[in-house]
Scaffold this active site. Sequence first.
Site, PDB file in Angstrom:
ATOM      1  N   HIS A  43       0.839  -1.198   0.000  1.00 38.55           N
ATOM      2  CA  HIS A  43       0.000   0.000   0.000  1.00 38.55           C
ATOM      3  C   HIS A  43       0.871   1.245   0.000  1.00 38.55           C
ATOM      4  O   HIS A  43       1.276   1.721   1.050  1.00 38.55           O
ATOM      5  CB  HIS A  43      -0.897  -0.012   1.242  1.00 38.55           C
ATOM      6  CG  HIS A  43      -1.688  -1.276   1.366  1.00 38.55           C
ATOM      7  ND1 HIS A  43      -2.975  -1.386   0.899  1.00 38.55           N
ATOM      8  CD2 HIS A  43      -1.364  -2.485   1.874  1.00 38.55           C
ATOM      9  CE1 HIS A  43      -3.418  -2.618   1.124  1.00 38.55           C
ATOM     10  NE2 HIS A  43      -2.462  -3.304   1.715  1.00 38.55           N
ATOM     11  N   GLY A 144      -3.986  -4.276  11.512  1.00 35.84           N
ATOM     12  CA  GLY A 144      -4.260  -4.776  10.170  1.00 35.84           C
ATOM     13  C   GLY A 144      -5.762  -4.914  10.006  1.00 35.84           C
ATOM     14  O   GLY A 144      -6.343  -4.340   9.090  1.00 35.84           O
ATOM     15  N   ASN A 215      -8.980  10.997   3.862  1.00 39.14           N
ATOM     16  CA  ASN A 215      -8.579  11.102   2.448  1.00 39.14           C
ATOM     17  C   ASN A 215      -9.716  10.775   1.487  1.00 39.14           C
ATOM     18  O   ASN A 215      -9.527  10.763   0.280  1.00 39.14           O
ATOM     19  CB  ASN A 215      -7.346  10.220   2.168  1.00 39.14           C
ATOM     20  CG  ASN A 215      -7.635   8.730   2.344  1.00 39.14           C
ATOM     21  OD1 ASN A 215      -8.786   8.326   2.539  1.00 39.14           O
ATOM     22  ND2 ASN A 215      -6.589   7.923   2.277  1.00 39.14           N
ATOM     23  N   HIS A 291      -4.202   2.954  -3.295  1.00 39.14           N
ATOM     24  CA  HIS A 291      -4.324   2.261  -2.008  1.00 39.14           C
ATOM     25  C   HIS A 291      -3.556   0.947  -1.977  1.00 39.14           C
ATOM     26  O   HIS A 291      -2.686   0.758  -1.139  1.00 39.14           O
ATOM     27  CB  HIS A 291      -5.800   2.006  -1.666  1.00 39.14           C
ATOM     28  CG  HIS A 291      -5.970   1.030  -0.544  1.00 39.14           C
ATOM     29  ND1 HIS A 291      -5.975   1.414   0.767  1.00 39.14           N
ATOM     30  CD2 HIS A 291      -6.076  -0.322  -0.539  1.00 39.14           C
ATOM     31  CE1 HIS A 291      -6.083   0.345   1.539  1.00 39.14           C
ATOM     32  NE2 HIS A 291      -6.152  -0.726   0.767  1.00 39.14           N
ATOM     33  N   ARG A 387     -18.683 -19.659  37.922  1.00 35.71           N
ATOM     34  CA  ARG A 387     -18.546 -18.198  37.964  1.00 35.71           C
ATOM     35  C   ARG A 387     -18.358 -17.702  39.395  1.00 35.71           C
ATOM     36  O   ARG A 387     -17.619 -16.751  39.643  1.00 35.71           O
ATOM     37  CB  ARG A 387     -19.747 -17.516  37.307  1.00 35.71           C
ATOM     38  CG  ARG A 387     -21.078 -17.882  37.929  1.00 35.71           C
ATOM     39  CD  ARG A 387     -22.227 -17.086  37.324  1.00 35.71           C
ATOM     40  NE  ARG A 387     -23.505 -17.583  37.820  1.00 35.71           N
ATOM     41  CZ  ARG A 387     -24.619 -16.899  37.766  1.00 35.71           C
ATOM     42  NH1 ARG A 387     -24.641 -15.693  37.247  1.00 35.71           N
ATOM     43  NH2 ARG A 387     -25.744 -17.421  38.222  1.00 35.71           N
ATOM     44  N   GLU A 443     -18.369  -5.423  24.010  1.00 30.36           N
ATOM     45  CA  GLU A 443     -17.474  -6.579  24.155  1.00 30.36           C
ATOM     46  C   GLU A 443     -16.217  -6.454  23.306  1.00 30.36           C
ATOM     47  O   GLU A 443     -15.123  -6.830  23.726  1.00 30.36           O
ATOM     48  CB  GLU A 443     -18.212  -7.880  23.777  1.00 30.36           C
ATOM     49  CG  GLU A 443     -19.346  -8.276  24.698  1.00 30.36           C
ATOM     50  CD  GLU A 443     -20.649  -7.565  24.386  1.00 30.36           C
ATOM     51  OE1 GLU A 443     -20.706  -6.819  23.377  1.00 30.36           O
ATOM     52  OE2 GLU A 443     -21.625  -7.742  25.133  1.00 30.36           O
ATOM     53  N   HIS A 504     -28.464 -17.552  23.613  1.00 27.02           N
ATOM     54  CA  HIS A 504     -27.542 -17.360  24.730  1.00 27.02           C
ATOM     55  C   HIS A 504     -26.724 -18.611  25.037  1.00 27.02           C
ATOM     56  O   HIS A 504     -25.986 -18.627  26.025  1.00 27.02           O
ATOM     57  CB  HIS A 504     -28.320 -16.936  25.979  1.00 27.02           C
ATOM     58  CG  HIS A 504     -28.688 -15.475  25.963  1.00 27.02           C
ATOM     59  ND1 HIS A 504     -29.337 -14.899  24.905  1.00 27.02           N
ATOM     60  CD2 HIS A 504     -28.471 -14.484  26.859  1.00 27.02           C
ATOM     61  CE1 HIS A 504     -29.514 -13.610  25.164  1.00 27.02           C
ATOM     62  NE2 HIS A 504     -29.000 -13.328  26.346  1.00 27.02           N
TER      63      HIS A 504
END
Length: 702
Positions: A43, A144, A215, A291, A387, A443, A504
């Site tokens: 690029h 990236g 741009n 690009h 948990r 998240e 879920h």
Amino acid sequence: MSATANPLVNSPGPMTNGQLDQLSINCIRTLSMDAVQQAKSGHPGTPMALAPLVYTLWNRVMRFDPQDAIWPNRDRFVLSNGHASMLLWSVLHLSGTRAVNAEYERLGQPAVSLEDIRRFRQLGSKAPGHPEYHWVSGVEATTGPLGQGVATSVGMAIAQAWLANRYNRPDFEIFDYDIYVVCSDGCMMEGVGSEAASLAGHLALDNLCWIYDNNHISIDGNTRITFTEDIAARFLGYGWNVLRVGDANDIDRIGHALDVFHKTKGRPTFIILDSHIGYGSPHKQDTAAAHGEPLGEEEVRLTKRDYGWPEDTKFLVPNAVRAHFAAGIGARGGQARSRWTQLFEAYRSKYPELATEIDLMQRRELPAGWDRGLPVFPADPKGIAGRDASGKVLNVLAQNIPWLLGGSADLASSTKAALTFDGAGSFEPETPGGRNLHFGVREHAMAAAVNGLALSKLRAFGATFLIFSDYARPAIRLSAMMELPTIFVFTHDAMGDGEDGPTHQPVEQLASFRAEPGLVVLRPCDANEVVEAYRYVMQLRHEPALLALSRQPLPTLDRSKYASASGLARGAYVLADPPGGKPEVILVASGSEVSLCIDAHEDLLAEGIRSRVVSMPSWDIFEHQTQAYRDSVLPPDVTARVAVEQASTFGWDRYVGRSGRVIGMKTFGASAPLKELQRKFGFKPERVTEMARALIGKRKTN
Ligand SMILES: Cc1ncc(C[n+]2csc(CCOP(=O)(O)OP(=O)(O)O)c2C)c(N)n1
Ligand SMILES: [Mg+2]
């Protein structure tokens, strides 16, 4: 200054500072063009456009010492538009940045040599396609996938504020660094960029500066076809200070905007920089063609002519440019680091304990007594949820390890990942010492921020339901690629939240994370395995860990009857064996299905069938054991095997073999109480015993 007025490289006599600036900028541009041309891929356009910005940041502003790329108080630079990696390879090369190895030893050799740049994008080159942390010294974050860099930077900014709060003392500004991020249209279009910007604005992170390359071009052409919102209004809405620099070639105005950033308190800064992709290229400037493909030999020549650069040279680095970088970032960074080193020595004598913490943290080591007071859970058939055990363990660890911190994506009470001890506090603009991070329902930004915290050498965790890991996956993947010791606490790991239904209930998540190189996936079977899981995870220095924890109580196994939970550290272990003699059938399970297999095992024993139960909390760890150990757990000649896991059956054949059976999920779940779901999907001891009998060709005896 217009491009055509550039000084020639070999101009006689001493150059003015302005000429040296321009020469350096054009050197970044031409190195980038030449590297892409040579690689026949990459690029070129964005490095050509952003060379003045990156030059200004590096050579005029940033406190970064090329001799020590990991000095703790250095300013951070993140190239979120990672496709423009030649910008970074150019400045790492021109600044003479030295390499550091995985043991944090400073090596003499260049982080990026001219030979690396000649071999841009080739195997083994320290100038790969995109910035890769861990592979190239001086890269602060792997980028990236667009949006990841900006999101990661928010974690870096949180870390800086937290470190400053904990360690700075009057006259001892040990941590006062800033975080600079260059980003593109793609970073602004990606959702994670918005999540992160919203969080950074809320947290008033005034150490954070994003410079947006406006741009108007992305791959498919002009952004008018898809991206036309008022981005300034958007960032003002997030609570950022929004600045604009209308000419990406005007380094004085860029410098001025960065000054304004330094003076801005209580808000992050967003600088909109109007640029021309492929700047200087007569036929490709301002087009998408600049690009993602080389300019072409002839266009490179014409562009060099436009810059006043010798047309027939390649990879030319005038000595004056190296000297100019040495006098700029080299001198400024070196002085800043030596001042800091002196300051830190004085700090060490005044605050030895705090200094020791900083030393340990830099090497990703743990403080003495880090596992002091970890709970031991007594046998209990009713048990405790994964948990809940996790919450207890985390709270003990966080009190022993001052720099362990984290939070959840608006599920603190459900994931039990809240730090509740006295003084834990919440990280908010007014309380930057808080250990609980409130990521909100974000998240993806959470996982990226956890990466940013870990890149800043804090031990960080992020929590949500396992199902919503899908919303965080790209950042978890980068965590593994960057070899960061992050901790993802994922609860509601199967059908435990029954009534919430299939949306879920994770099915394919475990299998897919197990496929992720370097990620340690752990699904503990009871509270004591949860303790052992954390004990294992805390000692990792270069791998991320994912804990899959149950919502519902799991029986706490009687470890005087069954094997010790410390077997977890080997990934899988024999939990129960028949009395005397070899097993004829092996039941292997993880998490909530282990106690189910124990029930089946007891039934089989009563029938005179010699079964073994293997608890397998982690495929990854097990795969790293010796063949002899693995064979001792799963003897090759015992081929009657049943695997049980409330998740996709995908992959279990590697442990049960062709003749084995798997009780798992082949469909999505359903909305119903857990008990009914267990019946419907066959997670019951009778089914396990039935399969075991069938495999060894025995009928039920009573
Ligand atoms: C998440 C993600 N999606 C898609 C891509 C592929 N990709 C690379 S660059 C790019 C867009 C380029 O536009 P922009 O971000 O404005 O960068 P510029 O060309 O202006 O440098 C895309 C879609 C990517 N790298 N990451
Ligand atoms: Mg663009």
